[in-house]
Write a protein that holds these residues in place. Structure first.
Motif, PDB file in Angstrom:
ATOM      1  N   THR A   1      12.232 -14.016   1.469  1.00 59.47           N
ATOM      2  CA  THR A   1      11.087 -14.928   1.467  1.00 59.47           C
ATOM      3  C   THR A   1      10.163 -14.536   2.612  1.00 59.47           C
ATOM      4  N   LEU A   2       8.935 -14.223   2.281  1.00 58.90           N
ATOM      5  CA  LEU A   2       7.973 -13.753   3.268  1.00 58.90           C
ATOM      6  C   LEU A   2       7.157 -14.902   3.854  1.00 58.90           C
ATOM      7  N   PHE A   3       6.819 -15.868   3.021  1.00 61.33           N
ATOM      8  CA  PHE A   3       6.091 -17.047   3.494  1.00 61.33           C
ATOM      9  C   PHE A   3       6.612 -18.266   2.736  1.00 61.33           C
TER      10      PHE A   3
ATOM     11  N   ASP B   1       5.664 -30.788  -8.778  1.00 66.59           N
ATOM     12  CA  ASP B   1       6.821 -30.347  -7.993  1.00 66.59           C
ATOM     13  C   ASP B   1       6.988 -28.834  -8.021  1.00 66.59           C
ATOM     14  N   GLU B   2       6.180 -28.162  -8.824  1.00 65.20           N
ATOM     15  CA  GLU B   2       6.262 -26.706  -8.910  1.00 65.20           C
ATOM     16  C   GLU B   2       5.462 -26.102  -7.758  1.00 65.20           C
ATOM     17  N   LYS B   3       6.188 -25.631  -6.765  1.00 60.87           N
ATOM     18  CA  LYS B   3       5.573 -25.055  -5.571  1.00 60.87           C
ATOM     19  C   LYS B   3       6.162 -23.667  -5.354  1.00 60.87           C
ATOM     20  N   TYR B   4       5.296 -22.714  -5.078  1.00 62.53           N
ATOM     21  CA  TYR B   4       5.687 -21.309  -5.015  1.00 62.53           C
ATOM     22  C   TYR B   4       5.754 -20.806  -3.573  1.00 62.53           C
TER      23      TYR B   4
ATOM     24  N   PRO C   1       0.799  -1.230   0.000  1.00 60.73           N
ATOM     25  CA  PRO C   1       0.000   0.000   0.000  1.00 60.73           C
ATOM     26  C   PRO C   1       0.832   1.281   0.000  1.00 60.73           C
ATOM     27  N   ASP C   2       2.045   1.249   0.562  1.00 62.49           N
ATOM     28  CA  ASP C   2       2.882   2.458   0.535  1.00 62.49           C
ATOM     29  C   ASP C   2       3.723   2.532  -0.734  1.00 62.49           C
ATOM     30  N   GLY C   3       3.656   1.514  -1.569  1.00 69.25           N
ATOM     31  CA  GLY C   3       4.349   1.531  -2.857  1.00 69.25           C
ATOM     32  C   GLY C   3       5.835   1.277  -2.792  1.00 69.25           C
ATOM     33  N   LYS C   4       6.363   0.889  -1.613  1.00 72.14           N
ATOM     34  CA  LYS C   4       7.803   0.730  -1.454  1.00 72.14           C
ATOM     35  C   LYS C   4       8.267  -0.727  -1.482  1.00 72.14           C
ATOM     36  N   THR C   5       7.322  -1.653  -1.678  1.00 69.92           N
ATOM     37  CA  THR C   5       7.663  -3.074  -1.725  1.00 69.92           C
ATOM     38  C   THR C   5       6.877  -3.741  -2.845  1.00 69.92           C
ATOM     39  N   LEU C   6       7.529  -4.651  -3.531  1.00 69.71           N
ATOM     40  CA  LEU C   6       6.865  -5.467  -4.539  1.00 69.71           C
ATOM     41  C   LEU C   6       6.850  -6.906  -4.036  1.00 69.71           C
ATOM     42  N   TYR C   7       5.652  -7.447  -3.844  1.00 71.05           N
ATOM     43  CA  TYR C   7       5.486  -8.844  -3.459  1.00 71.05           C
ATOM     44  C   TYR C   7       5.252  -9.669  -4.718  1.00 71.05           C
ATOM     45  N   TYR C   8       5.677 -10.922  -4.684  1.00 72.01           N
ATOM     46  CA  TYR C   8       5.428 -11.824  -5.810  1.00 72.01           C
ATOM     47  C   TYR C   8       5.653 -13.256  -5.354  1.00 72.01           C
ATOM     48  N   ILE C   9       5.296 -14.214  -6.208  1.00 73.99           N
ATOM     49  CA  ILE C   9       5.527 -15.618  -5.890  1.00 73.99           C
ATOM     50  C   ILE C   9       6.598 -16.174  -6.823  1.00 73.99           C
ATOM     51  N   THR C  10       7.325 -17.171  -6.351  1.00 74.43           N
ATOM     52  CA  THR C  10       8.399 -17.737  -7.167  1.00 74.43           C
ATOM     53  C   THR C  10       8.541 -19.230  -6.926  1.00 74.43           C
TER      54      THR C  10
ATOM     55  N   VAL D   1       6.823 -23.865   0.479  1.00 74.37           N
ATOM     56  CA  VAL D   1       7.512 -25.076   0.014  1.00 74.37           C
ATOM     57  C   VAL D   1       7.914 -25.952   1.196  1.00 74.37           C
ATOM     58  N   SER D   2       8.316 -25.330   2.294  1.00 75.97           N
ATOM     59  CA  SER D   2       8.708 -26.104   3.475  1.00 75.97           C
ATOM     60  C   SER D   2       7.532 -26.881   4.056  1.00 75.97           C
ATOM     61  N   MET D   3       6.299 -26.467   3.702  1.00 74.93           N
ATOM     62  CA  MET D   3       5.097 -27.152   4.149  1.00 74.93           C
ATOM     63  C   MET D   3       4.623 -28.181   3.123  1.00 74.93           C
ATOM     64  N   GLY D   4       5.348 -28.273   1.998  1.00 75.86           N
ATOM     65  CA  GLY D   4       4.901 -29.137   0.915  1.00 75.86           C
ATOM     66  C   GLY D   4       3.738 -28.537   0.151  1.00 75.86           C
ATOM     67  N   LYS D   5       3.601 -27.205   0.233  1.00 75.22           N
ATOM     68  CA  LYS D   5       2.478 -26.508  -0.379  1.00 75.22           C
ATOM     69  C   LYS D   5       2.965 -25.448  -1.360  1.00 75.22           C
ATOM     70  N   SER D   6       2.005 -24.713  -1.926  1.00 80.44           N
ATOM     71  CA  SER D   6       2.313 -23.661  -2.896  1.00 80.44           C
ATOM     72  C   SER D   6       1.394 -22.476  -2.635  1.00 80.44           C
ATOM     73  N   VAL D   7       1.950 -21.268  -2.683  1.00 80.26           N
ATOM     74  CA  VAL D   7       1.179 -20.049  -2.430  1.00 80.26           C
ATOM     75  C   VAL D   7       0.891 -19.354  -3.755  1.00 80.26           C
ATOM     76  N   THR D   8      -0.277 -18.736  -3.839  1.00 81.83           N
ATOM     77  CA  THR D   8      -0.636 -18.016  -5.060  1.00 81.83           C
ATOM     78  C   THR D   8      -1.590 -16.869  -4.742  1.00 81.83           C
ATOM     79  N   TRP D   9      -1.760 -15.956  -5.696  1.00 84.88           N
ATOM     80  CA  TRP D   9      -2.654 -14.800  -5.633  1.00 84.88           C
ATOM     81  C   TRP D   9      -2.500 -13.970  -4.360  1.00 84.88           C
ATOM     82  N   PRO D  10      -1.322 -13.465  -4.042  1.00 85.27           N
ATOM     83  CA  PRO D  10      -1.183 -12.579  -2.876  1.00 85.27           C
ATOM     84  C   PRO D  10      -1.898 -11.259  -3.117  1.00 85.27           C
ATOM     85  N   ARG D  11      -2.622 -10.793  -2.095  1.00 83.41           N
ATOM     86  CA  ARG D  11      -3.303  -9.505  -2.179  1.00 83.41           C
ATOM     87  C   ARG D  11      -3.139  -8.771  -0.846  1.00 83.41           C
TER      88      ARG D  11
END
Length: 492
Positions: free
Chosen positions: A336-338, A313-316, A292-301, A341-351
């Motif tokens: 890395t914010l979250f 095997d593609e987990k973000y 919201p302050d425009g000073k950080t870009l979040y994304y998944i990888t 992968v360490s949980m055996g899961k994948s994150v998507t659509w951060p808002r």
């Protein structure tokens, strides 16, 4: 015709409610359970000014429904017919009068010539305002091989009026997707057109530009946009997408990338801002969003796999990098914010919430295209504590996916297949100052059972909009077909 005031109406409606339940000589028989209604609005929390929560009572041989709604702070209204169909103006007055209070709903049905009265249920009126005119979304028919009928639509949340923003019947054979306003303000509006006349459309204060769908220096199209709060930039990912089909039960479609990178676009100069940390050879970066302050870009990888059979095997993970809005430059490291992968899961659509407190994201078993993943569920990351939790208050056993915040960060809209397991519908939930969510409610319709039973469309990529999107579809259709495009260039 002179209108009766809501206060004066209360006594009259109370009498009508009794008459409605007692059109037969005998009194209504009490039933020791709450009614089965569709949609399920029992115990939900709604904002002031939302369209009436019309509902059907589910059951055989029901030929009449009588519903009375009484406010804890005063006022009442009544509906009697084949289903509960409330007057819009009276509903708005009642919710306004009972802001921060509750509505008690008394339901009677006539069945086999006799009236039955169910136990009352509550609807809560939130103290938090919605502060939005409506929602925008893509409505799409289920098709797997060609682009069937679809379009971008907008809906006034105070009533039942829906209108097309842009429909692919105006540009046959094209796929319309990935639309986004700037913090729910559609004066800056963007979406992508996929197909023979592919392009990325950016409209700023009514002026449209159609960008080339691909750039030789980018790996694919400009998709998954997100505006910088200043409106000076728009983040995109560039994806080479492939679609596959499962042959196992409960799995239908998988969308994956051969490659993807993240970049930021400057509309005033048509420049693309890139960085080696966001365009790596062995990793796929995707779904960028600004803080919201425009000073950080979040994304998944995710680590890239050359073997397409290794799609599970593609987990973000969720990552972040600093961004300098003044210079248009990125930081020198990625955090890395979250770690999904360490949980055996994948994150998507951060808002990110617009108040800067949270990031709402979707967690799935693998990949990033969650809408067909039945295990897909919503999670909330607290940016102050760094703790993340599943949102059990709103999750269901079926796919819960695409989501966005309203401007004051007290409401979310998201998609879910909880209704029938096949079509994704729109749901709304409120969040309080402690990050607690209320039971979600489905987007109200004037004729709910008829509407959703007969609809062959799924809703996806929803977003709030503070005003109606002004988009001249007829002119835009001609512009798409003309193939006149604005080129982009990478800033040296």
């Amino acid at each position: 015709m002179r209108k009766i005031s809501l206060i004066g109406l209360a006594g009259v409606v109370g009498l009508l409610g009794l008459v409605g339940c007692r059109q037969e000589p005998a009194d209504a028989v009490m039933v020791k359970q709450q009614p089965a209604i569709y949609p399920d609005y029992i115990g939900v929390t709604i904002p002031v000014g939302i369209a009436p929560l019309n509902f059907n009572v589910i059951g055989e041989d029901i030929d009449r429904v009588d519903a009375k709604v009484t406010g804890s702070k005063g006022g009442a209204l009544h509906a009697n017919g084949e289903y509960a169909d409330f007057d819009i103006d009276e509903w708005h007055q009642l919710t306004e009068q009972n802001k921060g209070g509750e509505l008690t709903v008394t339901v009677c049905v006539r069945k086999g010539g006799k009236w039955l009265q169910y136990q009352d249920f509550k609807i809560y009126v939130s103290p938090y305002a919605l502060e939005e005119w409506g929602v925008t979304y893509r409505r799409i028919a289920p098709g797997y091989e060609v682009y069937s009928h679809m379009g971008l639509y907008q809906r006034d949340l105070s009533n039942f009026e829906e209108a097309a923003i842009f429909d692919n019947r105006q540009v046959p054979g094209q796929c319309l997707n990935c639309h986004m306003s700037n913090r729910t303000d559609p004066s800056r509006f963007v979406f992508h057109v996929r197909g023979d006349h592919g392009a990325t459309m950016i409209q700023i204060d009514g002026k449209r530009e159609w960008l080339k769908a691909k750039n030789d220096l980018l790996g694919g199209s400009m998709v998954y946009p997100y505006w910088h709060p200043s409106g000076r930039y728009c983040a995109f990912s560039t994806n080479q997408t492939r679609q596959g089909y499962h042959i196992v039960e409960k799995e239908r479609i998988e969308v994956k990338d051969l490659s993807s990178d993240v970049f930021v676009y400057v509309p005033t100069t048509h420049e693309i801002l890139t960085d080696t940390l966001l365009q790596t050879k062995d990793w796929m970066e995707n779904s960028p969003v600004f803080s919201p302050d425009g000073k950080t870009l979040y994304y998944i990888t995710s680590k890239q796999h050359s073997d397409q059979t290794q799609y599970k095997d593609e987990k973000y993970n969720l990552c972040k990098i600093a961004f300098d809005p003044g210079k248009g430059t990125f930081g020198d490291h990625v955090d890395t914010l979250f770690n999904a992968v360490s949980m055996g899961k994948s994150v998507t659509w951060p808002r990110p919430s617009y108040d800067g407190k949270y990031i709402l994201f979707t967690l799935i078993d693998y990949g990033y295209f969650s809408i067909w993943h039945e295990e897909s569920e919503q999670w909330l990351l607290d940016l102050k504590t760094g703790e993340a939790r599943p949102l059990r208050e709103i999750n269901s056993p079926r796919a819960d996916s695409y989501h966005n915040w309203n401007v004051n960060s007290h409401w979310i809209v998201f998609t879910s297949r909880r209704d029938d397991g096949l079509y994704s519908r729109l749901y709304f939930a409120s969040v309080d100052d402690k990050g607690r969510f209320t039971k979600p409610f489905m987007l109200p319709q004037r004729h709910p059972k008829e509407y959703y039973d007969e609809s062959v469309y799924s809703f996806n990529t929803p977003d709030f909009t503070k005003q109606k999107v002004d988009f001249r579809a007829r002119e835009a259709a001609s512009e798409v077909i003309s193939d006149k495009r604005v080129g982009t260039k990478v800033r040296p």
